[in-house]
Design a protein around this motif. Structure first.
Motif, PDB file in Angstrom:
ATOM      1  N   PHE A   9      14.275  49.708  37.326  1.00 23.83           N
ATOM      2  CA  PHE A   9      14.706  48.727  38.328  1.00 23.83           C
ATOM      3  C   PHE A   9      16.176  48.922  38.660  1.00 23.83           C
ATOM      4  CE2 PHE A   9      16.233  44.492  39.696  1.00 23.83           C
ATOM      5  CZ  PHE A   9      15.389  44.319  40.799  1.00 23.83           C
ATOM      6  N   LYS A 321      11.405  45.106  46.039  1.00 23.24           N
ATOM      7  CA  LYS A 321      11.330  44.767  44.609  1.00 23.24           C
ATOM      8  C   LYS A 321      10.120  45.424  43.950  1.00 23.24           C
ATOM      9  CE  LYS A 321      10.867  40.445  42.966  1.00 23.24           C
ATOM     10  NZ  LYS A 321      11.260  39.046  42.823  1.00 23.24           N
ATOM     11  N   ASN A 324      10.927  48.665  42.820  1.00 21.92           N
ATOM     12  CA  ASN A 324      12.041  48.735  41.862  1.00 21.92           C
ATOM     13  C   ASN A 324      13.427  48.775  42.479  1.00 21.92           C
ATOM     14  OD1 ASN A 324      10.764  48.458  39.400  1.00 21.92           O
ATOM     15  ND2 ASN A 324      10.183  50.629  39.335  1.00 21.92           N
TER      16      ASN A 324
END
Ligand SMILES: *Cc1c(COP(=O)(O)O)cnc(C)c1O
Length: 388
Positions: A9, A321, A324
């Motif tokens: 992430f 999101k 990531n």
């Protein structure tokens, strides 16, 4: 951490804390003095030197600084403070907490900053202060604001949470004007964990804020319990507990010398985003001020064009999101939060420029240790999500 791996992430912001800062924190802990003391004094002096400000008060957060500054206005019921709807909620909250009424002025159509030309119309006999926000680190057009303030005898409190290192017409924010309040929250351009600082010139105000900052006590603990100190003290005023700790200042003392390099890297990354995204029709990139300035690039905020992107901003952020990539939302229009609608009668349509921005803006990953490769990864994912 280079964030090149697509399974990892990639956050929208990340503080850069040097080993020297960590060592200084340990030294501070070992020293036996961990709350407000010599490191805070040194940090205040270093900030005053960097900013070119005669007085700097370190505080526990920018919100604490803004709150004390609102209290120092001695607002009477019905007194008004002018600010922008496109800001973090704290800017409005402190006005209300101190008993004032927030009066909002829309952002300029091609900017994320308050429309300085529209402020004059919002001034009434109850106006006490103007609180502009240097959005993302682009300076507000201060000359017309200070001219108005002088004409109407108003204070100007610059919310400079985004603007450490920003320059307006060759002058650093904090080196001139009335009051500037900076934030050292972990997402900001330099951090002390939590923390903030007030730059100011008015010595009476320095005295008042120093008292408000620490119980209204005429001497701080370091001055009382140190070898040369006198343990006695008086309470001049019922004050708050808004002091910065030496543990925080230990970090700040090593962040500040890195600030110009941090901001230079932020500017490089911003230019790389602009070079790429200006070729895309899915985004509008915020126009930069026409007057001479230096941008601190606290945030990089394109506006997503829903029609051309085929999805709204919130969907776009969720898709990133899922892939990531972290983003930030700075900000939703503050006047449309339930408290402000219910207590001040604000409604959709009141500030159309800010609302349009608030519905389409997002903050892309931007922090000094973001590599070109990791930024290219962000752009690749954005391309994929938008089907480019
Ligand atoms: C971060 C921020 C604040 C509050 O700063 P803290 O140090 O977190 O209290 C206030 N105004 C703006 C515009 C901010 O971005």
């Amino acid at each position: 951490m280079d964030f090149n791996n697509e399974t990892e992430f990639l956050p929208f912001s990340r503080p850069s804390i040097s080993r020297a800062a960590m060592d200084e924190v340990v030294s501070c802990l070992e020293s036996g003095w961990i709350t407000t003391g010599p490191r805070v004094k040194k940090f205040e002096a270093a900030l005053a030197d960097y900013l070119g400000a005669p007085h700097v008060l370190a505080v526990s957060s920018a919100t604490a600084g803004l709150h004390m500054m609102m209290l120092a206005l001695d607002l009477k019921p019905g007194d008004e403070v002018i600010t922008t709807p496109l800001t973090f909620a704290a800017t409005l909250n402190v006005i209300v907490i101190a008993g004032g009424k927030p009066v909002l002025v829309d952002t300029a159509p091609d900017s994320l900053n308050i429309d300085a030309q529209k402020i004059a119309r919002a001034i009434t006999p109850r106006t006490r202060a103007i609180m502009p926000v240097h959005f993302a680190g682009a300076p507000v057009d201060l000359d017309p604001i200070y001219a108005l303030a002088q004409k109407h005898n108003l204070r100007v409190i610059e919310d400079a949470a985004h603007a450490i290192g920003t320059e307006y017409k060759g002058k650093r924010i904090g080196s001139f004007g009335d009051v500037q309040i900076f934030s050292f929250h972990p997402n900001k351009n330099i951090t002390t964990g939590e923390g903030g600082a007030i730059a100011l010139r008015d010595t009476k105000l320095v005295e008042r804020l120093s008292l408000l900052r620490f119980h209204g006590m005429d001497r701080e603990a370091w001055d009382r319990f140190g070898k040369k100190g006198n343990q006695n003290y008086e309470i001049i005023y019922p004050g708050y507990k808004y002091n910065m700790m030496d543990i925080q200042a230990a970090i700040g003392l090593h962040q500040l010398p890195q600030l110009d390099a941090f901001n230079a890297r932020r500017a490089e990354l911003a230019n790389r985003y602009t070079a790429e995204l200006s070729k895309w029709d899915q985004f509008i990139l915020p126009a930069q001020p026409a007057y001479p300035h230096k941008h601190a690039w606290h945030l990089y905020n394109p506006l997503l064009q829903t029609e051309k992107a085929g999805m709204d901003r919130d969907t776009f952020m969720s898709r990133l999101k899922e892939n990531n990539i972290g983003t930030g939302l700075h900000y939703r229009a503050a006047h449309l939060f339930p408290y402000y609608r219910e207590n001040f009668g604000f409604k959709p349509g009141d500030f159309p420029n800010a609302e349009k921005v608030a519905d389409s803006i997002l903050s892309l990953p931007l922090f000094p240790t973001l590599t070109d490769e990791a930024q290219d990864r962000v752009i690749r994912v954005m391309k994929k999500v938008l089907g480019r």
